[in-house]
Design an enzyme around this catalytic site. Sequence first.
Site, PDB file in Angstrom:
ATOM      1  N   SER A  67      16.104  36.625  -6.477  1.00 26.22           N
ATOM      2  CA  SER A  67      16.094  37.621  -5.615  1.00 26.22           C
ATOM      3  C   SER A  67      15.481  38.929  -6.279  1.00 26.22           C
ATOM      4  O   SER A  67      15.152  38.960  -7.499  1.00 26.22           O
ATOM      5  CB  SER A  67      17.637  38.131  -5.793  1.00 26.22           C
ATOM      6  OG  SER A  67      17.945  39.630  -5.331  1.00 26.22           O
ATOM      7  N   TYR A  97      25.457  40.263 -10.495  1.00 30.12           N
ATOM      8  CA  TYR A  97      24.533  39.694  -9.637  1.00 30.12           C
ATOM      9  C   TYR A  97      23.149  39.654 -10.315  1.00 30.12           C
ATOM     10  O   TYR A  97      22.365  38.784 -10.344  1.00 30.12           O
ATOM     11  CB  TYR A  97      24.622  40.620  -8.449  1.00 30.12           C
ATOM     12  CG  TYR A  97      23.594  39.673  -7.347  1.00 30.12           C
ATOM     13  CD1 TYR A  97      24.107  38.562  -6.959  1.00 30.12           C
ATOM     14  CD2 TYR A  97      22.436  40.166  -6.654  1.00 30.12           C
ATOM     15  CE1 TYR A  97      23.409  37.929  -5.783  1.00 30.12           C
ATOM     16  CE2 TYR A  97      21.654  39.273  -5.905  1.00 30.12           C
ATOM     17  CZ  TYR A  97      22.285  38.352  -5.574  1.00 30.12           C
ATOM     18  OH  TYR A  97      21.540  37.454  -4.378  1.00 30.12           O
TER      19      TYR A  97
HETATM   20  N1  LIG Z   1      21.481  37.666   1.611  1.00 33.00           N
HETATM   21  C1  LIG Z   1      20.952  38.248   0.823  1.00 33.00           C
HETATM   22  O1  LIG Z   1      20.444  39.534   1.066  1.00 33.00           O
HETATM   23  C2  LIG Z   1      19.895  37.610  -0.435  1.00 33.00           C
HETATM   24  C3  LIG Z   1      18.747  38.130  -1.170  1.00 33.00           C
HETATM   25  C4  LIG Z   1      18.259  37.631  -2.166  1.00 33.00           C
HETATM   26  C5  LIG Z   1      18.855  36.507  -2.533  1.00 33.00           C
HETATM   27  N2  LIG Z   1      19.947  35.769  -2.137  1.00 33.00           N
HETATM   28  C6  LIG Z   1      20.270  34.333  -2.643  1.00 33.00           C
HETATM   29  O2  LIG Z   1      20.203  33.625  -1.578  1.00 33.00           O
HETATM   30  C7  LIG Z   1      21.228  32.498  -1.909  1.00 33.00           C
HETATM   31  C8  LIG Z   1      21.934  32.203  -0.602  1.00 33.00           C
HETATM   32  O3  LIG Z   1      22.678  33.376  -0.279  1.00 33.00           O
HETATM   33  P1  LIG Z   1      23.092  33.529   1.272  1.00 33.00           P
HETATM   34  O4  LIG Z   1      22.800  35.168   1.516  1.00 33.00           O
HETATM   35  O5  LIG Z   1      22.409  32.570   2.138  1.00 33.00           O
HETATM   36  O6  LIG Z   1      24.674  33.624   1.248  1.00 33.00           O
HETATM   37  P2  LIG Z   1      25.750  32.657   1.855  1.00 33.00           P
HETATM   38  O7  LIG Z   1      25.553  32.568   3.456  1.00 33.00           O
HETATM   39  O8  LIG Z   1      27.026  33.334   1.755  1.00 33.00           O
HETATM   40  O9  LIG Z   1      25.541  31.220   1.398  1.00 33.00           O
HETATM   41  C9  LIG Z   1      25.972  30.889   0.048  1.00 33.00           C
HETATM   42  C10 LIG Z   1      25.960  29.568  -0.039  1.00 33.00           C
HETATM   43  O10 LIG Z   1      26.186  29.174  -1.405  1.00 33.00           O
HETATM   44  C11 LIG Z   1      27.048  27.963  -1.346  1.00 33.00           C
HETATM   45  N3  LIG Z   1      27.955  28.114  -2.636  1.00 33.00           N
HETATM   46  C12 LIG Z   1      28.679  29.218  -3.008  1.00 33.00           C
HETATM   47  N4  LIG Z   1      29.360  28.772  -4.289  1.00 33.00           N
HETATM   48  C13 LIG Z   1      29.166  27.232  -4.410  1.00 33.00           C
HETATM   49  C14 LIG Z   1      29.617  26.570  -5.528  1.00 33.00           C
HETATM   50  N5  LIG Z   1      30.402  26.955  -6.328  1.00 33.00           N
HETATM   51  N6  LIG Z   1      29.032  25.223  -5.178  1.00 33.00           N
HETATM   52  C15 LIG Z   1      28.183  24.836  -4.103  1.00 33.00           C
HETATM   53  N7  LIG Z   1      27.788  25.826  -3.296  1.00 33.00           N
HETATM   54  C16 LIG Z   1      28.249  26.855  -3.328  1.00 33.00           C
HETATM   55  C17 LIG Z   1      28.106  28.184  -0.212  1.00 33.00           C
HETATM   56  O11 LIG Z   1      28.714  27.136   0.226  1.00 33.00           O
HETATM   57  P3  LIG Z   1      30.228  26.651   0.244  1.00 33.00           P
HETATM   58  O12 LIG Z   1      30.860  27.874   0.150  1.00 33.00           O
HETATM   59  O13 LIG Z   1      30.355  25.678   1.239  1.00 33.00           O
HETATM   60  O14 LIG Z   1      30.066  25.931  -1.023  1.00 33.00           O
HETATM   61  C18 LIG Z   1      27.080  28.830   1.039  1.00 33.00           C
HETATM   62  O15 LIG Z   1      26.263  27.577   1.266  1.00 33.00           O
HETATM   63  C19 LIG Z   1      22.137  32.829  -3.099  1.00 33.00           C
HETATM   64  O16 LIG Z   1      21.710  32.345  -4.221  1.00 33.00           O
HETATM   65  C20 LIG Z   1      21.723  34.376  -3.009  1.00 33.00           C
HETATM   66  O17 LIG Z   1      21.943  35.130  -4.443  1.00 33.00           O
HETATM   67  C21 LIG Z   1      20.450  36.441  -0.923  1.00 33.00           C
END
Ligand SMILES: NC(=O)c1ccc[n+]([C@@H]2O[C@H](COP(=O)([O-])OP(=O)(O)OC[C@H]3O[C@@H](n4cnc5c(N)ncnc54)[C@H](OP(=O)(O)O)[C@@H]3O)[C@@H](O)[C@H]2O)c1
Length: 251
Positions: free
Chosen positions: A139, A152
């Site tokens: 991120s 985070y």
């Molecule tokens: N959204 C943003 O603004 C943003 C910005 C920069 C980086 N990111 C990064 O992008 C990545 C994806 O985030 P997102 O925004 O797409 O969030 P999201 O929609 O909440 O998706 C998170 C994903 O991680 C999985 N996950 C969480 N805990 C887990 C575990 N213990 N084991 C296996 N899978 C797990 C969830 O699946 P289950 O719950 O089904 O396990 C879900 O598929 C993250 O690493 C986040 O930090 C996000």
Amino acid sequence: MGYRHALVTGASSGIGRALALELAAGGASVVLVARREPLLSALAEDIERAGGRALVEVLDVSDADATARAIAAVDERVGGLDLVVACAGVGPALDEPSWSWRAIAAPLHVNLCGAAASLTGALPGMLERGRGHLVGVSSLASFGALPESAAYCTPKAGLSMLLACLRLDLEDKGIAVTAVHAGFVDTPMVAHRRSAMPQLLTAAEAARHIARALPARPARIDFPQPLAWAARLGARLPRPLHDALLRRLAR
Ligand SMILES: NC(=O)c1ccc[n+]([C@@H]2O[C@H](COP(=O)([O-])OP(=O)(O)OC[C@H]3O[C@@H](n4cnc5c(N)ncnc54)[C@H](OP(=O)(O)O)[C@@H]3O)[C@@H](O)[C@H]2O)c1
């Protein structure tokens, strides 16, 4: 896109789900990893209906040892993964002070240890074949300290450092390593946020950006601009100025 077998953790939602769709549309057979099996199965059906191929692997990546073993087993089962994307992540706990162990533990276990286990789990097979691509979704929040964000920023900074070190060790062995530094993306992870999210992208836009950049096997994919430049610049400001600016923005 050129990948035959890809694996994406965090494929049940948000960026990981959208990226799995992009990779499948580009011709890769995609292993979908997360905990929520019904969401993974529904995605696999969507991919197959569109003419692609997908496998479901239900895994809790916070169990790092089990994750490394499971990914190594998948690598063998599919006949060699070309691409592993560690995208699974959790946001900061909302009901705990950001400095408390209760807030820090889950992001550390999932966003750092889980990602490290996912990526390194595929390495024995990739090293044997002399080719592969490891990608970690970090991120822009990894660039510098942010108020109330220890839970985070800390694992994301660790993940970015892990990827930078792995790249040094692996690039002459045929294995590319890419750190994705994303800005704000409209997913369930940020749904609770009340503060401004400049240059907010949809998950599909973010995934398209990442998927288009991957074939060049870059060290980093930082986006969107100019937010990435602002984050980079902010992290390099003299410390008193940096801290004063962030405290003002946080108010
Ligand atoms: N959204 C943003 O603004 C943003 C910005 C920069 C980086 N990111 C990064 O992008 C990545 C994806 O985030 P997102 O925004 O797409 O969030 P999201 O929609 O909440 O998706 C998170 C994903 O991680 C999985 N996950 C969480 N805990 C887990 C575990 N213990 N084991 C296996 N899978 C797990 C969830 O699946 P289950 O719950 O089904 O396990 C879900 O598929 C993250 O690493 C986040 O930090 C996000």
